[in-house]
Scaffold this active site. Structure first.
Site, PDB file in Angstrom:
ATOM      1  N   LEU A  57      50.360  42.641 -10.461  1.00 17.87           N
ATOM      2  CA  LEU A  57      51.249  42.150 -11.503  1.00 17.87           C
ATOM      3  C   LEU A  57      50.467  41.942 -12.779  1.00 17.87           C
ATOM      4  O   LEU A  57      49.258  41.711 -12.746  1.00 17.87           O
ATOM      5  CB  LEU A  57      51.874  40.808 -11.095  1.00 17.87           C
ATOM      6  N   SER A 116      44.748  41.231 -18.108  1.00 18.06           N
ATOM      7  CA  SER A 116      43.441  41.855 -17.830  1.00 18.06           C
ATOM      8  C   SER A 116      42.538  40.984 -16.968  1.00 18.06           C
ATOM      9  O   SER A 116      41.304  41.084 -17.049  1.00 18.06           O
ATOM     10  CB  SER A 116      42.707  42.213 -19.137  1.00 18.06           C
ATOM     11  N   ARG A 117      43.163  40.137 -16.157  1.00 12.69           N
ATOM     12  CA  ARG A 117      42.412  39.275 -15.221  1.00 12.69           C
ATOM     13  C   ARG A 117      41.491  38.284 -15.930  1.00 12.69           C
ATOM     14  O   ARG A 117      40.557  37.755 -15.320  1.00 12.69           O
ATOM     15  CB  ARG A 117      41.592  40.121 -14.215  1.00 12.69           C
ATOM     16  N   LEU A 118      41.747  38.009 -17.202  1.00 13.12           N
ATOM     17  CA  LEU A 118      40.951  37.013 -17.930  1.00 13.12           C
ATOM     18  C   LEU A 118      41.700  35.677 -17.877  1.00 13.12           C
ATOM     19  O   LEU A 118      42.088  35.102 -18.907  1.00 13.12           O
ATOM     20  CB  LEU A 118      40.704  37.470 -19.377  1.00 13.12           C
TER      21      LEU A 118
END
Ligand SMILES: Cc1cc2nc3c(=O)[nH]c(=O)nc-3n(C[C@H](O)[C@H](O)[C@H](O)COP(=O)(O)O)c2cc1C
Length: 211
Positions: free
Chosen positions: A8, A189-191
Site C-alpha cells: 500500500l 516511500s517507506r519514510l
C-alpha cells in the site's frame, strides 16, 4: 505463494514531536478516539506479546477494557499460558494496529494483576454468557472436543441457577504500566514517522527514530 505485490501507499498523515501530546497516554487516547471516529474494526483490540521461560515469544489479541495513567487493563484466565508468561517475566508488549489509518502504537511495560474489586466489577458487567464461558473454559489446556465446554457450561448453569454468577477466582485483570510508547504513522516511500516516548528521570521524553 508470492505476496510481493501486496503493498500500500501510506499517505494519510504525518506526525512530529511538536504536535504530539506531552503525555503518551493522552496521545494514545487522541488516536483511539480517531480510530473510533474512523470506524476501525475492534479499535480496542491489541496484540499482547509475552515471552515464555524458554525465551520463545508468544503473541495473541486481547481486548483493552480500561486505560488510565496507571496503564492498560485487559482480562483473562489467570491459569492460561499467557498468565504464566506474564507472571514469570513481569513484562509485556502491546500493539494496537489501526491499519486503515496507517497507524500502529507499540507499548512496552511492566505487568501486575488489577485489584480484586476491579476484576469483580468488570466481571459483573459482562453478559451472562461470557460469565459462564469464563467459568467453563480451562483456557490454554488440552480438551478432547467442544462437548467438554458444553458440559462445563451446563454444570456452571446448574450451580448458579438464576442467581448472580460470581467471578471465578482464576479469572481477572492485568494492567500493563508503560515504560515505552512508539507511535507509527505510515508515510510515502517507506519514510514513515516513528515517535517514541521513553520514561526517564521521572518524566516522559519524546524522540524520533528512523523507519
Ligand atoms: C479480537 C480478539 C480479542 C480477544 N480478547 C481476549 C481477551 O480479552 N482475553 C482473553 O483471555 N483472550 C482473548 N482473545 C483470545 C486470545 O487471543 C487467546 O486465544 C487466548 O487468550 C488464549 O491465549 P494463551 O493460550 O496464550 O493464554 C481474543 C482473541 C481475539 C481474536
Amino acid at each position: 505463494m508470492d505476496l510481493g505485490e501486496f503493498r500500500l501507499h501510506y499517505d494519510v498523515g504525518t506526525i512530529d514531536t511538536a504536535s504530539m501530546h506531552d503525555d503518551p497516554t493522552e496521545q494514545w487516547r487522541l488516536w483511539f478516539e480517531a480510530a473510533v471516529e474512523n470506524d476501525v474494526f475492534e479499535p480496542n483490540a491489541m496484540v499482547l506479546a509475552t515471552v515464555d521461560e524458554g525465551g520463545w515469544p508468544h503473541a495473541r489479541n486481547v481486548l483493552a477494557k480500561g486505560v488510565d495513567e496507571r496503564g492498560f487493563v485487559f482480562y483473562t484466565n489467570y491459569e492460561s499460558s499467557k498468565a504464566a508468561e506474564l507472571e514469570s517475566a513481569g513484562k509485556a508488549s502491546l500493539l494496537f494496529s489501526w491499519l486503515t489509518m496507517h497507524r500502529q502504537v507499540r507499548i512496552v511495560g511492566t505487568v501486575t494483576r488489577v485489584a480484586v474489586e476491579e476484576s469483580d466489577a468488570y466481571f459483573a458487567s459482562r453478559p451472562r454468557g461470557s460469565q459462564l464461558g469464563a467459568w467453563a473454559s480451562p483456557q490454554s489446556d488440552l480438551i478432547a472436543d467442544p462437548s467438554v465446554l458444553e458440559k462445563a457450561v451446563l454444570d456452571v448453569q446448574a450451580r448458579f441457577g438464576e442467581g448472580d454468577i460470581t467471578r471465578p477466582p482464576f479469572w481477572g485483570g492485568y494492567r500493563v504500566a508503560p515504560v515505552m510508547f512508539e507511535f507509527w504513522q505510515g508515510r510515502p516511500s517507506r519514510l514513515h514517522d516513528r515517535l517514541r516516548y521513553v520514561y526517564r528521570d521521572s518524566s516522559w521524553h519524546i524522540e524520533r527514530i528512523a523507519p
